[in-house]
Scaffold this motif. Sequence first.
Motif, PDB file in Angstrom:
ATOM      1  N   ALA A 120       0.821  -1.223   0.000  1.00 32.81           N
ATOM      2  CA  ALA A 120       0.000   0.000   0.000  1.00 32.81           C
ATOM      3  C   ALA A 120       0.855   1.273   0.000  1.00 32.81           C
ATOM      4  N   THR A 121       1.919   1.286   0.778  1.00 35.14           N
ATOM      5  CA  THR A 121       2.778   2.479   0.841  1.00 35.14           C
ATOM      6  C   THR A 121       3.455   2.730  -0.491  1.00 35.14           C
ATOM      7  N   MET A 122       3.983   1.676  -1.094  1.00 37.88           N
ATOM      8  CA  MET A 122       4.653   1.820  -2.380  1.00 37.88           C
ATOM      9  C   MET A 122       3.651   2.193  -3.477  1.00 37.88           C
ATOM     10  N   ARG A 123       2.451   1.614  -3.412  1.00 39.74           N
ATOM     11  CA  ARG A 123       1.415   1.949  -4.395  1.00 39.74           C
ATOM     12  C   ARG A 123       1.089   3.440  -4.318  1.00 39.74           C
ATOM     13  N   LYS A 124       0.926   3.962  -3.102  1.00 39.22           N
ATOM     14  CA  LYS A 124       0.624   5.380  -2.918  1.00 39.22           C
ATOM     15  C   LYS A 124       1.767   6.247  -3.457  1.00 39.22           C
ATOM     16  N   THR A 125       2.998   5.822  -3.229  1.00 36.71           N
ATOM     17  CA  THR A 125       4.153   6.537  -3.768  1.00 36.71           C
ATOM     18  C   THR A 125       4.074   6.571  -5.294  1.00 36.71           C
ATOM     19  N   GLY A 126       3.763   5.443  -5.900  1.00 36.88           N
ATOM     20  CA  GLY A 126       3.640   5.374  -7.352  1.00 36.88           C
ATOM     21  C   GLY A 126       2.551   6.302  -7.878  1.00 36.88           C
ATOM     22  N   ILE A 127       1.416   6.333  -7.199  1.00 40.01           N
ATOM     23  CA  ILE A 127       0.329   7.232  -7.600  1.00 40.01           C
ATOM     24  C   ILE A 127       0.783   8.680  -7.500  1.00 40.01           C
ATOM     25  N   ASN A 128       1.486   9.021  -6.430  1.00 42.65           N
ATOM     26  CA  ASN A 128       1.973  10.397  -6.263  1.00 42.65           C
ATOM     27  C   ASN A 128       2.983  10.779  -7.340  1.00 42.65           C
ATOM     28  N   VAL A 129       3.839   9.851  -7.725  1.00 38.53           N
ATOM     29  CA  VAL A 129       4.784  10.102  -8.819  1.00 38.53           C
ATOM     30  C   VAL A 129       4.001  10.444 -10.086  1.00 38.53           C
ATOM     31  N   GLY A 130       2.981   9.641 -10.376  1.00 45.33           N
ATOM     32  CA  GLY A 130       2.154   9.894 -11.553  1.00 45.33           C
ATOM     33  C   GLY A 130       1.443  11.233 -11.495  1.00 45.33           C
ATOM     34  N   LEU A 131       0.912  11.585 -10.327  1.00 47.22           N
ATOM     35  CA  LEU A 131       0.196  12.859 -10.182  1.00 47.22           C
ATOM     36  C   LEU A 131       1.117  14.053 -10.409  1.00 47.22           C
ATOM     37  N   ARG A 132       2.367  13.950  -9.968  1.00 53.37           N
ATOM     38  CA  ARG A 132       3.304  15.053 -10.192  1.00 53.37           C
ATOM     39  C   ARG A 132       3.545  15.240 -11.683  1.00 53.37           C
ATOM     40  N   PHE A 133       3.692  14.140 -12.409  1.00 60.79           N
ATOM     41  CA  PHE A 133       3.894  14.261 -13.851  1.00 60.79           C
ATOM     42  C   PHE A 133       2.624  14.752 -14.532  1.00 60.79           C
ATOM     43  N   LEU A 134       1.487  14.293 -14.056  1.00 59.76           N
ATOM     44  CA  LEU A 134       0.197  14.716 -14.604  1.00 59.76           C
ATOM     45  C   LEU A 134       0.089  16.238 -14.642  1.00 59.76           C
ATOM     46  N   GLU A 135       0.637  16.889 -13.639  1.00 57.92           N
ATOM     47  CA  GLU A 135       0.583  18.352 -13.544  1.00 57.92           C
ATOM     48  C   GLU A 135       1.308  19.037 -14.696  1.00 57.92           C
ATOM     49  N   THR A 136       2.185  18.323 -15.398  1.00 56.07           N
ATOM     50  CA  THR A 136       2.934  18.916 -16.512  1.00 56.07           C
ATOM     51  C   THR A 136       2.252  18.658 -17.858  1.00 56.07           C
ATOM     52  N   ARG A 179      -8.659  19.501 -11.384  1.00 58.81           N
ATOM     53  CA  ARG A 179      -8.171  20.592 -10.526  1.00 58.81           C
ATOM     54  C   ARG A 179      -7.053  21.374 -11.209  1.00 58.81           C
ATOM     55  N   CYS A 180      -6.261  20.693 -12.036  1.00 59.30           N
ATOM     56  CA  CYS A 180      -5.149  21.335 -12.744  1.00 59.30           C
ATOM     57  C   CYS A 180      -5.601  21.984 -14.051  1.00 59.30           C
ATOM     58  N   GLY A 181      -6.863  21.839 -14.398  1.00 57.80           N
ATOM     59  CA  GLY A 181      -7.393  22.463 -15.610  1.00 57.80           C
ATOM     60  C   GLY A 181      -7.075  21.720 -16.898  1.00 57.80           C
ATOM     61  N   LEU A 182      -6.746  20.441 -16.808  1.00 58.30           N
ATOM     62  CA  LEU A 182      -6.437  19.658 -17.993  1.00 58.30           C
ATOM     63  C   LEU A 182      -7.709  19.287 -18.745  1.00 58.30           C
ATOM     64  N   THR A 183      -7.582  19.113 -20.051  1.00 56.56           N
ATOM     65  CA  THR A 183      -8.663  18.569 -20.860  1.00 56.56           C
ATOM     66  C   THR A 183      -8.753  17.079 -20.547  1.00 56.56           C
ATOM     67  N   VAL A 184      -9.975  16.588 -20.317  1.00 58.41           N
ATOM     68  CA  VAL A 184     -10.206  15.173 -20.021  1.00 58.41           C
ATOM     69  C   VAL A 184     -10.911  14.551 -21.208  1.00 58.41           C
ATOM     70  N   ARG A 185     -10.279  13.554 -21.830  1.00 54.86           N
ATOM     71  CA  ARG A 185     -10.869  12.845 -22.957  1.00 54.86           C
ATOM     72  C   ARG A 185     -11.141  11.397 -22.560  1.00 54.86           C
ATOM     73  N   TYR A 186     -12.382  10.984 -22.763  1.00 55.06           N
ATOM     74  CA  TYR A 186     -12.765   9.615 -22.424  1.00 55.06           C
ATOM     75  C   TYR A 186     -12.775   8.750 -23.687  1.00 55.06           C
TER      76      TYR A 186
END
Length: 109
Positions: free
Chosen positions: A55-71, A96-103
């Motif tokens: 769980a801790t490592m999974r959360k770290t991985g999600i946070n890594v992805g979220l930081r890149f998502l911001e770019t 929240r970051c104002g990105l375009t969301v495409r489904y």
Amino acid sequence: MQRVFICSPYRAATKEDLARNIAYAKELTANAISEGSAPFTPHLYLPQVISDACATMRKTGINVGLRFLETCTEIYVGARYGITAGMREEIRHAKRCGLTVRYFDAGNI
């Protein structure tokens, strides 16, 4: 080239479903490339260095992805196999970051 974050299911109950999810992530990534974008698909490489079972490592991985998502400028949401809790977190963050969301494949939501 715009940066695109690829959001699709990863976790699965069976090896077959995991293989299906990985193939789907690759499909979405290839689609983004064919459109001339520079995709980032964290769940295609992070599980190779971070254990999804911890769980801790999974959360770290999600946070890594979220930081890149911001770019990124867009997030591609692959919804063919549903929207997971992790995907919902990524979608909320993208909005929240104002990105375009495409489904994609949204008929299964």
